[in-house]
Design a protein around this motif. Structure first.
Motif, short mmCIF file in Angstrom:
data_model
loop_
_atom_site.label_atom_id
_atom_site.label_comp_id
_atom_site.label_asym_id
_atom_site.label_seq_id
_atom_site.Cartn_x
_atom_site.Cartn_y
_atom_site.Cartn_z
N ALA A 266 -34.18 -35.17 -50.90
CA ALA A 266 -33.06 -35.40 -51.82
C ALA A 266 -32.45 -34.09 -52.29
O ALA A 266 -31.24 -34.01 -52.52
CB ALA A 266 -33.53 -36.22 -53.01
N PHE A 267 -33.26 -33.03 -52.43
CA PHE A 267 -32.70 -31.76 -52.86
C PHE A 267 -31.70 -31.24 -51.84
O PHE A 267 -30.60 -30.83 -52.18
CB PHE A 267 -33.79 -30.71 -53.09
CG PHE A 267 -33.23 -29.34 -53.33
CD1 PHE A 267 -32.75 -28.98 -54.58
CD2 PHE A 267 -33.12 -28.43 -52.28
CE1 PHE A 267 -32.19 -27.74 -54.80
CE2 PHE A 267 -32.56 -27.18 -52.49
CZ PHE A 267 -32.09 -26.83 -53.76
N VAL A 268 -32.08 -31.23 -50.56
CA VAL A 268 -31.18 -30.73 -49.51
C VAL A 268 -29.92 -31.59 -49.44
O VAL A 268 -28.80 -31.07 -49.34
CB VAL A 268 -31.89 -30.72 -48.14
CG1 VAL A 268 -30.93 -30.28 -47.04
CG2 VAL A 268 -33.11 -29.79 -48.19
N ALA A 269 -30.08 -32.90 -49.51
CA ALA A 269 -28.92 -33.80 -49.45
C ALA A 269 -27.96 -33.54 -50.60
O ALA A 269 -26.74 -33.55 -50.43
CB ALA A 269 -29.39 -35.26 -49.49
N ASP A 270 -28.50 -33.28 -51.78
CA ASP A 270 -27.66 -33.05 -52.95
C ASP A 270 -27.01 -31.67 -52.91
O ASP A 270 -25.86 -31.51 -53.33
CB ASP A 270 -28.52 -33.17 -54.22
CG ASP A 270 -27.70 -33.00 -55.49
OD1 ASP A 270 -26.79 -33.81 -55.72
OD2 ASP A 270 -27.97 -32.05 -56.26
N PHE A 271 -27.73 -30.67 -52.38
CA PHE A 271 -27.22 -29.31 -52.39
C PHE A 271 -26.18 -29.07 -51.30
O PHE A 271 -25.25 -28.29 -51.48
CB PHE A 271 -28.38 -28.31 -52.23
CG PHE A 271 -27.98 -26.89 -52.48
CD1 PHE A 271 -27.76 -26.44 -53.78
CD2 PHE A 271 -27.80 -26.01 -51.43
CE1 PHE A 271 -27.37 -25.13 -54.02
CE2 PHE A 271 -27.42 -24.69 -51.66
CZ PHE A 271 -27.20 -24.26 -52.96
N ILE A 272 -26.32 -29.75 -50.16
CA ILE A 272 -25.41 -29.56 -49.03
C ILE A 272 -24.36 -30.66 -49.04
O ILE A 272 -24.61 -31.79 -48.63
CB ILE A 272 -26.16 -29.57 -47.68
CG1 ILE A 272 -27.28 -28.54 -47.68
CG2 ILE A 272 -25.19 -29.34 -46.54
CD1 ILE A 272 -26.83 -27.12 -47.71
N GLY A 273 -23.17 -30.35 -49.52
CA GLY A 273 -22.07 -31.29 -49.50
C GLY A 273 -22.20 -32.39 -50.54
O GLY A 273 -23.16 -32.45 -51.31
#
Length: 512
Positions: free
Chosen positions: A275-282
């Protein structure tokens, strides 16, 4: 580029935590096989004043790649770059370049060069002399000399400088005063000064940060072209997602000193590992759901078809749906979720809308405008639903029973049932996300902490806080908190579970 094996748990005596490094983990190369990585970072930890900035980080970087270290401020990306450059020394771990350990080698003896955000040009020297500075100090092997080396001749220096200036598009600028140059031109001079000494690795620490938006975009393309022309390894640090996706061969996403994902830009965007990567990227819609079975996901009260498999039956998961992947149409009953447009903003090539449906505020991007207040229906096709394993499902710590109905952990003493335990017993403390309460004032809580991130997960926010004793708490709450908010932490002891702590057993579980 491979993410090398890292510990699955932090092994501080004061806590037990699940590993936050998510992504492809592969075996280290066998000793007899020559690695194609130019840089190997193995088990690097860096602690400043008792704060862990990099936590047992391992990474391999292939020769000739353009690699971007991406993450929010304070995630450790610049510290990692400075360790490679030699400006900092790791607390533990080792760094190798072309198989040779360099951790104890001073910066000027490493085959790397660095371009900083502040270009650090010499204002009293012209462009030619700025670029020449490193070459005048450089020595090259020469077996005919008594000492076995010599300095470069004036002609050799001039040839190298002219070649470097041509590479950065400043062929006729050698005589110019650096103070008369634009920001973009000064940045090119700094790059020319770095590449003229022919390093094997070029380190770039947010070199575009001081440029305006238009020039920044131009320099992104220029840097990519320079990398292709030079053919050497670039390691680029930024917190700008667009820069990372535009220029990189490989992106390394970091948070809190730990690598979250290593992948090519398209994979980072289309297949975030957590979820961190999904939220941080785009832009992302991030929700919690239940994987009912292979190819079937339940969330927001509906069961939908997806393309994922391999999860446990009824496993709790995180879901990411990109705004551009949601089909929106006027009226109700045509899609999976009926709702109402709350806001609509024109973004140039599309409209971005917030749509309230099933008590979740979806972000939707469409070339068709739907106005605020308009009733719409949202359809989500199977291959637009990306399923991710949850990073953590419960907070877990080591504590000590300090008295009747009292347990000490994370720097505070909390009230909770201690039936079956004696004072002095060490225990594992399992704290559900919904058992933690954050208070506006630190003094109203048992311990103090800072909010590090807050993710909207549908009908609640999942908040992460970092305590003064180097611990993380994850909290499910209806309240929204901002990063860096100072809060107090309270715990509902009735929801907490205690187990007898067995160091041997828990170390074995950690190794598995």
């Amino acid at each position: 580029m491979d993410l090398l094996p890292a510990q699955l748990l932090r092994k501080e005596e004061t806590k037990v935590k699940e590993n936050k490094t998510i992504g492809a983990v592969t075996e280290a190369p066998a000793p007899q096989r020559k690695s194609d990585n130019i840089i190997e970072i193995k088990g690097i930890t860096k602690v400043f004043d008792g704060v862990t900035v990099l936590d047992d980080l391992s990474l391999g970087i292939k020769r000739g790649q353009f690699v971007t270290l991406l993450g929010p401020s304070g995630c450790g990306k610049t510290t990692l770059l400075r360790l490679i450059a030699g400006f900092e020394t790791p607390t533990s771990g080792e760094i190798y370049i072309e198989g040779a350990p360099i951790t104890s080698i001073p910066p000027y003896k490493r085959p790397v060069n660095t371009v900083f955000q502040k270009y650090a040009l010499f204002p009293h020297l012209n462009v030619f002399k700025n670029v020449a500075f490193g070459l005048k100090l450089k020595k090259i092997p020469d077996p005919t000399r008594k000492k076995g080396y010599r300095k470069l001749t004036k002609k050799e220096i001039a040839d190298k400088i002219n070649r470097a200036l041509k590479l950065v598009g400043l062929d006729d600028y050698g005589h110019r005063d650096v103070n008369s140059l634009s920001g973009g031109q000064q940045q090119r001079v700094a790059i020319a000064r770095a590449i003229v000494c022919e390093p094997k690795v070029l380190l770039l620490d947010e070199p575009l940060g001081a440029l305006d938006l238009k020039l920044r975009k131009e320099m992104q393309l220029e840097l990519k072209k320079m990398h292709e022309d030079l053919g050497i390894t670039f390691i680029f640090v930024t917190h700008d997602q667009e820069e990372a996706l535009t220029m990189s061969d490989v992106v390394v996403v970091m948070n809190e000193g730990i690598i979250q994902q290593v992948a090519r830009p398209k994979s980072i965007y289309d297949e975030p590992k957590n979820a961190f990567v999904a939220d941080f990227i785009g832009e992302s819609n991030i929700l919690s759901g239940v994987m009912e079975k292979d190819f079937k996901i339940a969330f927001l009260g509906k069961s939908l078809t997806c393309v994922d498999k391999g999860f446990e039956k009824n496993e709790k998961v995180d879901i990411v749906i990109r705004p551009e992947d949601i089909r929106i149409s006027a009226g109700h009953g045509q899609g999976h979720f009926d709702g109402e447009v709350l806001t609509s903003v024109f973004k140039g090539t599309y409209y971005e809308m917030d749509v309230l449906a099933s008590d979740y505020e979806f972000t939707v991007q469409s070339q068709t405008e739907y106005r605020s207040g308009e009733k719409v229906s949202l359809e989500i096709v199977p291959d637009s639903i990306h399923i991710m394993k949850k990073i953590l499902t419960i907070n877990k710590y080591i504590g000590k029973v300090t008295g009747e109905n009292a347990v000490s952990f994370c720097g505070g003493e909390f009230e909770m049932p201690t039936d079956g335990f004696e004072t002095g017993d060490e225990v594992l403390v399992y704290v559900p996300f919904d058992a933690v309460e954050l208070t506006d004032y630190e003094s109203d809580g048992v311990i103090g902490a800072n909010v590090t991130q807050s993710l909207y997960k549908g009908t609640y926010y999942q908040v992460q806080v970092y305590t003064d004793t180097d611990e993380d708490f994850y909290i499910d709450t209806a309240d929204e908190w901002d990063p860096d908010d100072r809060v107090g932490v309270k715990i509902d002891g009735a929801k907490v579970r205690l187990e007898k702590y067995d160091p041997d057993k828990d170390e074995t579980e950690a190794a598995e």
